[in-house]
Design a protein around this motif. Structure first.
Motif, short mmCIF file in Angstrom:
data_model
loop_
_atom_site.label_atom_id
_atom_site.label_comp_id
_atom_site.label_asym_id
_atom_site.label_seq_id
_atom_site.Cartn_x
_atom_site.Cartn_y
_atom_site.Cartn_z
N TYR A 11 0.74 -1.11 -0.09
CA TYR A 11 0.24 -0.04 0.01
C TYR A 11 0.95 1.23 -0.03
O TYR A 11 2.02 1.24 0.69
CB TYR A 11 -0.81 -0.02 1.02
N LYS A 12 0.43 2.45 -0.81
CA LYS A 12 0.95 3.44 -0.62
C LYS A 12 0.21 4.49 0.47
O LYS A 12 -0.76 4.36 0.62
CB LYS A 12 0.83 4.35 -2.01
N TRP A 13 1.42 4.98 1.59
CA TRP A 13 0.87 5.61 2.67
C TRP A 13 0.86 7.24 2.41
O TRP A 13 2.00 7.62 2.14
CB TRP A 13 1.77 5.08 3.83
N HIS A 14 -0.23 7.76 2.64
CA HIS A 14 -0.20 9.20 2.43
C HIS A 14 -0.70 9.87 3.79
O HIS A 14 -1.78 9.35 4.51
CB HIS A 14 -1.25 9.66 1.44
N PRO A 15 0.23 10.74 4.09
CA PRO A 15 -0.30 11.35 5.85
C PRO A 15 -1.33 12.25 5.67
O PRO A 15 -1.61 12.90 4.59
CB PRO A 15 0.98 11.93 6.20
N LEU A 16 -2.29 12.07 6.75
CA LEU A 16 -3.23 12.99 6.90
C LEU A 16 -3.06 13.89 7.78
O LEU A 16 -2.58 13.38 9.09
CB LEU A 16 -4.71 12.38 6.92
N GLU A 17 -3.87 15.01 8.00
CA GLU A 17 -3.64 15.81 9.22
C GLU A 17 -4.83 15.06 10.10
O GLU A 17 -5.82 14.84 10.02
CB GLU A 17 -4.26 17.55 9.07
N GLY A 18 -4.35 15.37 11.44
CA GLY A 18 -5.09 14.76 12.72
C GLY A 18 -4.65 15.37 13.91
O GLY A 18 -3.85 16.56 14.16
N GLU A 19 -5.07 15.15 14.97
CA GLU A 19 -4.89 15.76 16.25
C GLU A 19 -3.18 15.33 16.63
O GLU A 19 -2.65 14.70 16.01
CB GLU A 19 -5.61 15.26 17.34
N SER A 20 -2.53 16.37 17.36
CA SER A 20 -1.05 16.16 17.77
C SER A 20 -0.78 14.81 18.16
O SER A 20 0.36 14.26 17.92
CB SER A 20 -0.84 17.20 18.61
N ALA A 21 -1.56 14.22 19.11
CA ALA A 21 -1.31 12.72 19.56
C ALA A 21 -1.75 11.93 18.71
O ALA A 21 -1.86 10.76 19.11
CB ALA A 21 -2.16 12.76 20.82
N LEU A 27 -4.53 5.03 2.84
CA LEU A 27 -3.84 3.79 2.01
C LEU A 27 -4.30 3.50 0.82
O LEU A 27 -5.45 3.26 0.88
CB LEU A 27 -3.59 2.54 3.13
N GLU A 28 -3.57 3.38 -0.31
CA GLU A 28 -4.01 3.05 -1.60
C GLU A 28 -3.50 1.63 -2.09
O GLU A 28 -2.03 1.56 -1.82
CB GLU A 28 -3.65 4.12 -2.54
N TYR A 29 -3.97 0.69 -2.27
CA TYR A 29 -3.43 -0.51 -2.78
C TYR A 29 -2.73 -0.36 -4.07
O TYR A 29 -3.15 0.42 -4.90
CB TYR A 29 -4.66 -1.43 -2.97
N GLY A 30 -1.33 -0.93 -4.07
CA GLY A 30 -0.57 -0.47 -5.04
C GLY A 30 0.25 -1.93 -5.70
O GLY A 30 1.17 -1.71 -6.28
N LYS A 31 -0.41 -3.04 -5.30
CA LYS A 31 0.25 -4.16 -5.88
C LYS A 31 -0.20 -4.52 -7.08
O LYS A 31 -1.40 -4.49 -7.53
CB LYS A 31 0.04 -5.35 -4.80
N ASP A 32 0.62 -5.21 -8.01
CA ASP A 32 0.16 -5.57 -9.23
C ASP A 32 -0.59 -7.00 -9.15
O ASP A 32 -1.52 -7.33 -10.20
CB ASP A 32 1.54 -5.88 -10.19
N ASP A 33 -0.10 -7.86 -8.27
CA ASP A 33 -0.76 -9.22 -8.43
C ASP A 33 -2.17 -9.10 -7.79
O ASP A 33 -2.52 -8.24 -6.89
CB ASP A 33 0.03 -10.10 -7.42
#
Length: 224
Positions: A11-21, A27-33
């Motif tokens: 999976y490709k991980w993209h950070p999102l804004e959230g609380e400081s803690a 996550l986007e699926y990125g596998k060819d199989d």
């Protein structure tokens, strides 16, 4: 390959804004199989309470309980992983936070979304659950005299909107039994802060309490 390695590799991980803690990733699926049963192809959310592993586990348990009890419009859990840190994984609700969406929306769209927010909350409060173990009120009563199944942090940032329609709510760590005005006051305060007092009536209209709001309870729970 253990559970977490699957999510790291496929999976490709993209950070999102959230609380400081918290740490939150899209996550986007990125596998060819072709995927197997452990690899959902839908977009996922990975969430970790960085200040307290127990909180991450607690929210995952709430998600499982919601799924078991057939509650709609809330995250569908996928898995939980823990070592020296912890992540919960759930299927992402399509859309963005209502706070982000409403900043750019016109008045007509704002009114529509806020009415939907009222209807969504009303439906959640009407949810019939058996033996809910999550109790957030004093048995002695006081202001908690109209107990329903509620969200516990019902604010615009936790409401998800996709193409002008609400798809659900997130951050369900505090779901449970409490007075209905906990959620009503929380959302009213959130709307006032982001958009202004004049928009709150749209939310009340959706919940069907316009002109019948208990102002005493509203102000009490705004402060708690």
């Amino acid at each position: 390959m253990h559970t977490f390695e699957i999510y790291e590799e496929y999976y490709k991980w993209h950070p999102l804004e959230g609380e400081s803690a918290t740490e939150i990733y899209y996550l986007e699926y990125g596998k060819d199989d072709p995927p197997n049963q452990y690899e959902p192809t839908e977009p996922l959310i990975a969430k970790s309470y960085t200040d307290d592993i127990k909180k991450t586990r607690r929210e995952h348990k709430r998600q499982l309980w919601l799924e078991l009890n057939g509650v709609n419009g809330v995250p569908k859990p996928v898995t939980y992983y823990q070592e020296e840190y912890a992540y919960l994984f759930y299927i992402a609700l399509p859309g963005v936070g209502a706070d982000e969406f409403l900043k750019e929306a016109d008045d007509g769209t704002r009114a529509s979304i806020l009415k939907q927010a009222g209807r969504y909350l009303s439906a959640l409060h009407k949810t019939k659950v058996e033996d809910c173990p999550f109790i957030f009120y004093d048995e002695a009563g006081g202001m908690h005299d109209d107990i329903v199944f509620g969200h516990g942090d019902f604010v615009l940032s936790n409401l998800i909107v996709n193409e002008s329609y609400i798809t659900g709510s997130v951050d369900v760590i505090n779901i449970g039994m409490r007075d209905r005005y906990v959620d009503i006051a929380s959302m009213a305060k959130s709307i006032e802060t982001l958009l202004g007092q004049e928009y709150v009536d749209h939310f009340f209209d959706g919940y069907r309490i316009l002109g019948e709001v208990d102002e005493g309870k509203l102000e009490y729970f705004k402060g708690h």
